[in-house]
Design a protein around this motif. Structure first.
Motif, short mmCIF file in Angstrom:
data_model
loop_
_atom_site.label_atom_id
_atom_site.label_comp_id
_atom_site.label_asym_id
_atom_site.label_seq_id
_atom_site.Cartn_x
_atom_site.Cartn_y
_atom_site.Cartn_z
N PRO A 40 14.18 3.56 -7.49
CA PRO A 40 13.59 4.90 -7.34
C PRO A 40 12.99 5.10 -5.96
CG PRO A 40 12.19 3.50 -8.70
CD PRO A 40 13.46 2.73 -8.47
N SER A 41 12.81 6.35 -5.59
CA SER A 41 12.40 6.69 -4.22
C SER A 41 10.96 6.33 -3.91
CB SER A 41 12.61 8.19 -3.98
OG SER A 41 11.84 8.95 -4.90
N ASP A 42 10.15 5.99 -4.92
CA ASP A 42 8.75 5.65 -4.65
C ASP A 42 8.54 4.16 -4.36
OD1 ASP A 42 9.26 4.74 -7.21
OD2 ASP A 42 7.43 5.55 -8.10
N MET A 43 9.64 3.42 -4.23
CA MET A 43 9.52 2.01 -3.85
C MET A 43 9.31 1.93 -2.34
SD MET A 43 9.77 0.14 -6.58
CE MET A 43 10.31 -1.49 -6.07
N PRO A 44 8.85 0.78 -1.82
CA PRO A 44 8.66 0.64 -0.37
C PRO A 44 9.92 0.99 0.39
CG PRO A 44 7.66 -1.21 -1.51
CD PRO A 44 8.40 -0.43 -2.56
N ALA A 45 9.75 1.70 1.50
CA ALA A 45 10.90 2.24 2.24
C ALA A 45 11.85 1.16 2.71
CB ALA A 45 10.40 3.07 3.42
N PHE A 46 11.35 -0.03 3.04
CA PHE A 46 12.25 -1.06 3.58
C PHE A 46 13.24 -1.55 2.53
CE2 PHE A 46 9.21 -3.98 1.64
CZ PHE A 46 9.96 -5.12 1.35
N LEU A 47 12.94 -1.32 1.24
CA LEU A 47 13.87 -1.71 0.19
C LEU A 47 14.96 -0.67 -0.06
CD1 LEU A 47 11.44 -3.18 -2.50
CD2 LEU A 47 12.87 -4.43 -0.88
N LEU A 48 14.79 0.51 0.48
CA LEU A 48 15.70 1.61 0.19
C LEU A 48 16.77 1.79 1.25
CD1 LEU A 48 13.06 4.19 -1.09
CD2 LEU A 48 14.38 2.52 -2.42
N ARG A 143 1.56 -5.11 -0.15
CA ARG A 143 0.67 -3.95 -0.30
C ARG A 143 -0.59 -4.13 0.56
NH1 ARG A 143 1.19 -0.36 -4.75
NH2 ARG A 143 2.57 -1.03 -6.46
N VAL A 144 -1.16 -5.34 0.48
CA VAL A 144 -2.40 -5.62 1.21
C VAL A 144 -2.15 -5.58 2.71
CG1 VAL A 144 -4.00 -7.49 1.74
CG2 VAL A 144 -3.55 -6.87 -0.65
N LEU A 145 -1.08 -6.20 3.16
CA LEU A 145 -0.79 -6.23 4.59
C LEU A 145 -0.49 -4.83 5.12
CD1 LEU A 145 1.40 -9.42 4.48
CD2 LEU A 145 -0.71 -9.20 5.82
N LYS A 146 0.24 -4.05 4.39
CA LYS A 146 0.56 -2.69 4.81
C LYS A 146 -0.69 -1.85 4.92
CE LYS A 146 3.72 0.53 5.62
NZ LYS A 146 4.59 0.47 6.82
N ALA A 147 -1.59 -1.97 3.95
CA ALA A 147 -2.84 -1.20 3.99
C ALA A 147 -3.73 -1.67 5.13
CB ALA A 147 -3.55 -1.33 2.65
N ALA A 148 -3.84 -2.98 5.31
CA ALA A 148 -4.71 -3.51 6.36
C ALA A 148 -4.21 -3.14 7.75
CB ALA A 148 -4.81 -5.03 6.22
N GLU A 149 -2.91 -3.14 7.89
CA GLU A 149 -2.27 -2.81 9.17
C GLU A 149 -2.62 -1.40 9.62
OE1 GLU A 149 2.39 -2.88 10.75
OE2 GLU A 149 1.90 -3.00 8.61
N SER A 150 -2.76 -0.49 8.68
CA SER A 150 -3.00 0.92 9.03
C SER A 150 -4.47 1.31 8.98
CB SER A 150 -2.21 1.82 8.08
OG SER A 150 -2.62 1.62 6.74
N ASN A 151 -5.35 0.39 8.62
CA ASN A 151 -6.77 0.72 8.50
C ASN A 151 -7.46 0.49 9.86
OD1 ASN A 151 -9.59 0.76 7.91
ND2 ASN A 151 -9.13 0.32 5.77
N PRO A 152 -8.00 1.55 10.46
CA PRO A 152 -8.62 1.39 11.80
C PRO A 152 -9.82 0.46 11.79
CG PRO A 152 -9.03 3.59 10.90
CD PRO A 152 -8.02 2.96 10.00
N LEU A 294 18.09 -5.65 -13.44
CA LEU A 294 17.50 -6.08 -12.17
C LEU A 294 16.68 -4.97 -11.56
CD1 LEU A 294 17.14 -8.05 -9.83
CD2 LEU A 294 19.33 -7.24 -8.92
N ARG A 295 17.25 -3.77 -11.47
CA ARG A 295 16.50 -2.63 -10.93
C ARG A 295 15.18 -2.42 -11.68
NH1 ARG A 295 18.12 2.42 -12.50
NH2 ARG A 295 18.01 1.39 -14.54
N ASP A 296 15.24 -2.50 -13.01
CA ASP A 296 14.04 -2.28 -13.82
C ASP A 296 12.99 -3.36 -13.58
OD1 ASP A 296 15.49 -0.18 -14.85
OD2 ASP A 296 15.75 -1.06 -16.84
N VAL A 297 13.43 -4.61 -13.49
CA VAL A 297 12.49 -5.72 -13.31
C VAL A 297 11.85 -5.68 -11.93
CG1 VAL A 297 12.30 -8.24 -13.19
CG2 VAL A 297 13.57 -7.18 -15.06
N ILE A 298 12.61 -5.27 -10.91
CA ILE A 298 12.02 -5.10 -9.58
C ILE A 298 10.92 -4.05 -9.62
CG2 ILE A 298 12.46 -4.31 -7.22
CD1 ILE A 298 15.34 -5.41 -7.55
N VAL A 299 11.17 -2.94 -10.28
CA VAL A 299 10.16 -1.88 -10.38
C VAL A 299 8.96 -2.37 -11.18
CG1 VAL A 299 9.69 0.44 -11.24
CG2 VAL A 299 11.87 -0.05 -10.12
#
Length: 335
Positions: A40-48, A143-152, A294-299
């Motif tokens: 689905p489109s709400d997964m992290p962009a790098f997976l799409l 998730r943590v790294l992505k959030a920390a990376e963008s937090n000023p 597989l798709r379901d388990v990844i989600v």
């Protein structure tokens, strides 16, 4: 499986346990790519991305490609590709598979009491659960790294957060590839039965074939006749179990087990003869089941990761996302 001269292949097949087999390169690659394209489109962009789908398709083959690394490596890992259930749903005449033991140690204890072990019976359910749990953890770190990376507030360590996020993305793709392989194995009926390569020497009241059918079905037939578009067309809508992963895996493998008799009935009726569409239809359907799962388990792993903790001393993903906990000490390591 690598192609061998006919006599050499026959010798290997005669001596080999069920662990020799899996969907061939074509099937595993196809399953992984199709599952990724169905995210689905709400997964992290790098997976799409197209590249992610291609990478997972290639990495889906790794648990087979690693065979031959050494006796210890192969003997321990090969049984992770199958589980041999008899006609009563028991593990080679021993205990029932369900309810699934919580750990492989407990599973081994059950088997030893019946004179069996994981190397005879296989431990495919645990291969899937293990990779799901690892993927959930990897998603939590991402998730943590992505959030920390963008937090000023935490910009002093932004360079490290970015580099570690990139490393984590590579690990996630590798992990999904391995998960793809074992989920794929679990969609193949001959991976969940003691009749894994012909009916065998036990009671056979329906006179099912004793020929070695495993490779011809999942490799030769798939490579020659199964089309990716046909598999993709049969991928089902997203289905979230919202249940323990042990339950989901048990239900999945049990459903695959119900296809063993239909497989042998199809073969008996001539469905694997050249030009007959029935073998192709069954392989197409089973690959689509695997891609859907597989798709379901990844989600499921992605969503479960939101409630995880990472690092040492552990920090909650939700606290980092809320900006209330700087994850750097826990991630970089305070020993």
């Amino acid at each position: 499986m690598k192609r061998l001269p006919a006599l050499a292949l026959a010798a290997v097949l005669a001596a080999a346990p069920s662990s020799l087999f899996a969907w061939g390169n074509t099937g595993h690659r196809m399953l992984g790519e199709i599952a990724m394209r169905a995210l689905p489109s709400d997964m992290p962009a790098f997976l799409l991305t197209k590249k992610a789908a291609t990478d997972v398709g290639e990495l889906s083959r790794e648990p087979d490609r690693s065979k031959g690394a050494g006796k210890l490596h192969d003997q321990d890992r090969d049984p992770g590709h199958f589980i041999d259930l008899d006609d009563d749903g028991k593990l080679l005449g021993g205990p029932q598979m369900l309810p699934l033991a919580a750990t492989r140690a407990e599973f081994e204890t059950q088997l030893r009491a019946a004179g069996l072990d994981q190397w005879k019976v296989g431990y495919l359910p645990y291969s899937i659960i293990d990779r799901y749990q690892q993927l959930t953890s990897d998603f939590a770190y991402w998730r943590v790294l992505k959030a920390a990376e963008s937090n000023p507030k935490w910009k002093a360590n932004r360079k490290w957060f970015t580099a570690d996020r990139i490393r984590r993305e590579a690990l996630i793709l590798k992990g999904i590839g391995e998960l793809s392989h074992f989920v794929g194995d679990g969609s193949q009926p001959l991976h969940v039965t003691s009749h894994y390569n012909g009916w065998g020497d036990g009671p056979n009241p329906n006179n099912y074939s004793k020929a070695r059918l495993h490779g011809p079905f999942e490799s030769d037939l798939v490579q020659a006749t199964v089309k990716p578009a046909a598999v993709a067309a049969k991928v089902t809508p997203l289905r979230l179990c919202n249940c323990p992963i042990e339950q989901r895996v048990s239900e999945y493998l049990s459903a695959t087990g119900k296809q063993v008799i239909p497989f042998y009935e199809m073969e008996k009726a001539g469905g694997m003869a050249p030009g007959d569409p029935r073998g192709t239809a069954m392989a197409t359907e089973r690959l689509a089941v695997g891609a859907s799962e597989l798709r379901d388990v990844i989600v499921e792993a992605w969503r479960a990761s939101l409630n995880s903790k990472v690092g040492w001393r552990p920090v909650a993903v939700k606290d980092v996302l809320a900006g209330t906990a700087d994850p750097y000490p826990a991630l970089y390591g305070i020993d």
